[in-house]
Each structure stands twice: as structure tokens, then as C-alpha cells.
Design an enzyme around this catalytic site. Structure first.
Site, PDB file in Angstrom:
ATOM      1  N   ASP A  14       0.858  -1.200   0.000  1.00 14.36           N
ATOM      2  CA  ASP A  14       0.000   0.000   0.000  1.00 14.36           C
ATOM      3  C   ASP A  14       0.886   1.239   0.000  1.00 14.36           C
ATOM      4  O   ASP A  14       2.056   1.185   0.372  1.00 14.36           O
ATOM      5  CB  ASP A  14      -0.900   0.015   1.244  1.00 14.36           C
ATOM      6  CG  ASP A  14      -1.766   1.275   1.308  1.00 14.36           C
ATOM      7  OD1 ASP A  14      -2.335   1.656   0.268  1.00 14.36           O
ATOM      8  OD2 ASP A  14      -1.847   1.892   2.384  1.00 14.36           O
ATOM      9  N   SER A  15       0.280   2.368  -0.381  1.00 13.85           N
ATOM     10  CA  SER A  15       1.010   3.637  -0.327  1.00 13.85           C
ATOM     11  C   SER A  15       1.357   4.021   1.111  1.00 13.85           C
ATOM     12  O   SER A  15       2.269   4.812   1.326  1.00 13.85           O
ATOM     13  CB  SER A  15       0.148   4.742  -0.945  1.00 13.85           C
ATOM     14  OG  SER A  15      -1.066   4.866  -0.237  1.00 13.85           O
ATOM     15  N   CYS A  77      -4.176  -0.959  -2.400  1.00 10.78           N
ATOM     16  CA  CYS A  77      -4.277   0.495  -2.566  1.00 10.78           C
ATOM     17  C   CYS A  77      -4.969   0.721  -3.906  1.00 10.78           C
ATOM     18  O   CYS A  77      -4.521   0.189  -4.927  1.00 10.78           O
ATOM     19  CB  CYS A  77      -2.874   1.078  -2.572  1.00 10.78           C
ATOM     20  SG  CYS A  77      -2.777   2.821  -3.006  1.00 10.78           S
ATOM     21  N   GLU A 155      -6.468   9.844   8.596  1.00 10.96           N
ATOM     22  CA  GLU A 155      -5.114   9.815   9.179  1.00 10.96           C
ATOM     23  C   GLU A 155      -5.024  10.673  10.432  1.00 10.96           C
ATOM     24  O   GLU A 155      -4.189  10.425  11.295  1.00 10.96           O
ATOM     25  CB  GLU A 155      -4.093  10.233   8.135  1.00 10.96           C
ATOM     26  CG  GLU A 155      -4.139   9.256   6.984  1.00 10.96           C
ATOM     27  CD  GLU A 155      -2.801   8.847   6.440  1.00 10.96           C
ATOM     28  OE1 GLU A 155      -1.800   9.495   6.748  1.00 10.96           O
ATOM     29  OE2 GLU A 155      -2.786   7.864   5.681  1.00 10.96           O
ATOM     30  N   CYS A 187     -11.261   3.547  -2.039  1.00 11.36           N
ATOM     31  CA  CYS A 187     -10.011   4.006  -1.433  1.00 11.36           C
ATOM     32  C   CYS A 187      -9.890   3.235  -0.134  1.00 11.36           C
ATOM     33  O   CYS A 187     -10.879   3.071   0.588  1.00 11.36           O
ATOM     34  CB  CYS A 187     -10.060   5.506  -1.154  1.00 11.36           C
ATOM     35  SG  CYS A 187      -8.654   6.112  -0.183  1.00 11.36           S
ATOM     36  N   HIS A 189      -8.726   3.856   2.675  1.00  9.16           N
ATOM     37  CA  HIS A 189      -9.021   4.539   3.940  1.00  9.16           C
ATOM     38  C   HIS A 189     -10.521   4.572   4.244  1.00  9.16           C
ATOM     39  O   HIS A 189     -10.921   4.741   5.390  1.00  9.16           O
ATOM     40  CB  HIS A 189      -8.545   5.996   3.886  1.00  9.16           C
ATOM     41  CG  HIS A 189      -7.071   6.177   4.062  1.00  9.16           C
ATOM     42  ND1 HIS A 189      -6.144   5.666   3.197  1.00  9.16           N
ATOM     43  CD2 HIS A 189      -6.374   6.831   5.024  1.00  9.16           C
ATOM     44  CE1 HIS A 189      -4.930   6.014   3.601  1.00  9.16           C
ATOM     45  NE2 HIS A 189      -5.042   6.711   4.702  1.00  9.16           N
TER      46      HIS A 189
HETATM   47  N1  DGL Z   1      -4.286   3.899  -0.332  1.00 10.80           N
HETATM   48  C1  DGL Z   1      -4.760   4.973  -1.186  1.00 10.80           C
HETATM   49  C2  DGL Z   1      -5.905   4.464  -2.058  1.00 10.80           C
HETATM   50  O1  DGL Z   1      -6.550   3.472  -1.764  1.00 10.80           O
HETATM   51  C3  DGL Z   1      -5.199   6.185  -0.394  1.00 10.80           C
HETATM   52  C4  DGL Z   1      -4.065   6.930   0.246  1.00 10.80           C
HETATM   53  C5  DGL Z   1      -3.153   7.623  -0.746  1.00 10.80           C
HETATM   54  O2  DGL Z   1      -3.613   8.530  -1.459  1.00 10.80           O
HETATM   55  O3  DGL Z   1      -1.979   7.241  -0.777  1.00 10.80           O
HETATM   56  O4  DGL Z   1      -6.191   5.067  -3.073  1.00 10.80           O
END
Ligand code: DGL
Length: 274
Positions: A14-15, A77, A155, A187, A189
């Protein structure tokens, strides 16, 4: 594809932190599996970045996990999935699951009026990946709504309150006007905002969590390939970050729970992205 060893761990990329919602779903559904989670927190968020840059970063992270010898890769992600969806399967010799196609399929099966919405980052919206994933489904009209501030709220640990509610009303109003009956949380999150999204959209709109559907797709794929542990066992979870290990542990424990411990910091190498 060669047949990987079922005793190897599953790699999750993940990012940053959002993929921990996918990991939580994976751990719930696959409690006997070992997992290695890599979050590129030093370079998050990916959402506002150009898609070519997200692709380069995501391939670096996936290469890192593949080099550790994982038996499967999960792209946890949406922004990274959108960026590498087309070529990741050719690049790696192990099974790969991602968050976009399973969520799109579930939404296509769930909608009754053909009006589907997706809330996501800017990167995912501009990639058109959910449109592509739904293109095979006839009679579906997709409305895409980027919600960039939602990641910041999560966050910061904010999942309720007036400011979030006002932002949610603003983002979700176009989807309500469109009359959607199914909304993809596109997303990683956003499962943490399912409460406020349901509050605004109402019970007539079904929410599809890309974290849940990704975990179910991973279960199905590894079952088909005979790559799951069938016996109860004590499984391990390892956490890697490109950012500060201590702050990853703090936020990670809040999102996933107390088993986010012993976080290691790693450096990702530049790769040839073709
Ligand atoms: N994990 C990213 C997503 O699902 C969200 C957070 C980011 O923008 O890095 O798109």
C-alpha cells in the site's frame, strides 16, 4: 506461472496506512496465513500524484515484496492498483490480487437500478480504472467522485464530527442527485468512514468495500491454486515501512489494532518500469 510454496507469506503493498483495512479483512478471512505488509509512507499520499509516478513507486514496492519470496501479492491500494492494473500480472510470476476489479464486480452484481457510484482519490478517478472494470457490465452508469480530504480525516483519526459531516455532504451530494443505489468505497481509507457515508447516503444505498472484496478475491484465487494453509497454525505478521517506523506503529495500531508491532524501516530501489 510456477507453483509457489504454500508455506511462504502473502505480501501486501500500500502507499501507506490505508491498506491496513485490507490487511484486517485478509487476517479475518485467512487467519492461518503469514503476511508481510509494506507501506510506502515516506511517499504517501499517492492519490494526488500523477499516475505514471504512482506506477513507478508501486512497482518498486511490489518488486521488494516479490524479492522477499512471497507466494502472492495483494495490491492493497486503489491508486496503486489503478496505476499498475494492466501490467503487474505480466511482471510477476506469482498470483496477484488488487482492489479495483473485485469491487467493481461486486457492485455490478449488487446494483438494482444500474446507477453505481465510486468515491476515491484523484489518481484513481483520473485513471478511469473503475470505468474500465465496469465496461463489461451492460446497463451500468458509473458516477465517480474524488474525495481527497477523506484520507486526511482518517489519518488524523477523525471519523465523526461537524467538519467531516460537512465534507461528506459536499462530496456525496452529486451521487445522491444521480440516484445511485450502490457505492464503491474505492479508497482503502474509506472503510473507516463507512459510518458517516452510510449516515449521509442512507440505508437504500449499498456500500461495497474494496478492502472486503479484495480479501474475498484473494481467498478465492489462493483456494483455486491450492496455496492456502488448511490447518490451524500460529501465523506471523511483519510490517515494513519506507517512513518512520515509530509513527507507522502508532497510526497502524489505531487502524488495525495492537498486533502492529516491530515495524521495520526499508529503502526501495529504483526499478526499470518499462
Ligand atoms: N491507499 C490509497 C488508495 O486506496 C489512499 C491513500 C493515498 O492517497 O496514498 O487510493
Amino acid at each position: 506461472m510456477t507453483s509457489p510454496d504454500r508455506n511462504r507469506p502473502i505480501g501486501i503493498f500500500d502507499s501507506g496506512f490505508g491498506g491496513l483495512t485490507v490487511m484486517r479483512a485478509l487476517v479475518d478471512q485467512l487467519p492461518n496465513e503469514d503476511f508481510i505488509y509494506l507501506g510506502d509512507t515516506a511517499r504517501q499520499p499517492y492519490g494526488p500524484r500523477p499516475i505514471a509516478e504512482v506506477r513507478e513507486f508501486a512497482l518498486q514496492g511490489l518488486d521488494y515484496l516479490a524479492d522477499l519470496g512471497v507466494k502472492a501479492l495483494v495490491i492493497a491500494c486503489n491508486s496503486a492498483s489503478a496505476a499498475v492494473l494492466r501490467d503487474a500480472r505480466e511482471r510477476y510470476d506469482i498470483p496477484i490480487t488488487e482492489v479495483i476489479v473485485p469491487a467493481a464486480r461486486r457492485a455490478a452484481a449488487a446494483t438494482r437500478n444500474g446507477q453505481v457510484g465510486v468515491v476515491c482519490t484523484e489518481a484513481t478517478a483520473t485513471s478511469g480504472s473503475y470505468d474500465d472494470a465496469l465496461a463489461i457490465a451492460h446497463d451500468i452508469d458509473l458516477t465517480t467522485q474524488p474525495c481527497p480530504r477523506f484520507v486526511d480525516f482518517v489519518e488524523a483519526g477523525i471519523t465523526s464530527g461537524d467538519e467531516l459531516l460537512e465534507a461528506a455532504h459536499g462530496y456525496l451530494a452529486p451521487l445522491q442527485r444521480q440516484g445511485i443505489d450502490t457505492l464503491i468505497l474505492g479508497c482503502t481509507h474509506y472503510p473507516l468512514l463507512a459510518g458517516v457515508i452510510n449516515y449521509v447516503m442512507g440505508d437504500d444505498v449499498q456500500l461495497v468495500s474494496s478492502a472486503e472484496t479484495c480479501a474475498q478475491a484473494t481467498y478465492s484465487q489462493l483456494t483455486r491454486l491450492g496455496l492456502l494453509h488448511d490447518e490451524p497454525r500460529e501465523a506471523s505478521r511483519r510490517f515494513l515501512t519506507t517512513g518512520d517506523a515509530r509513527s507507522f506503529e502508532g497510526i497502524g495500531r489505531r487502524l488495525l489494532g495492537s498486533f502492529v508491532t516491530d515495524v521495520e524501516q526499508v529503502v526501495l530501489e529504483a526499478v526499470s518500469v518499462g
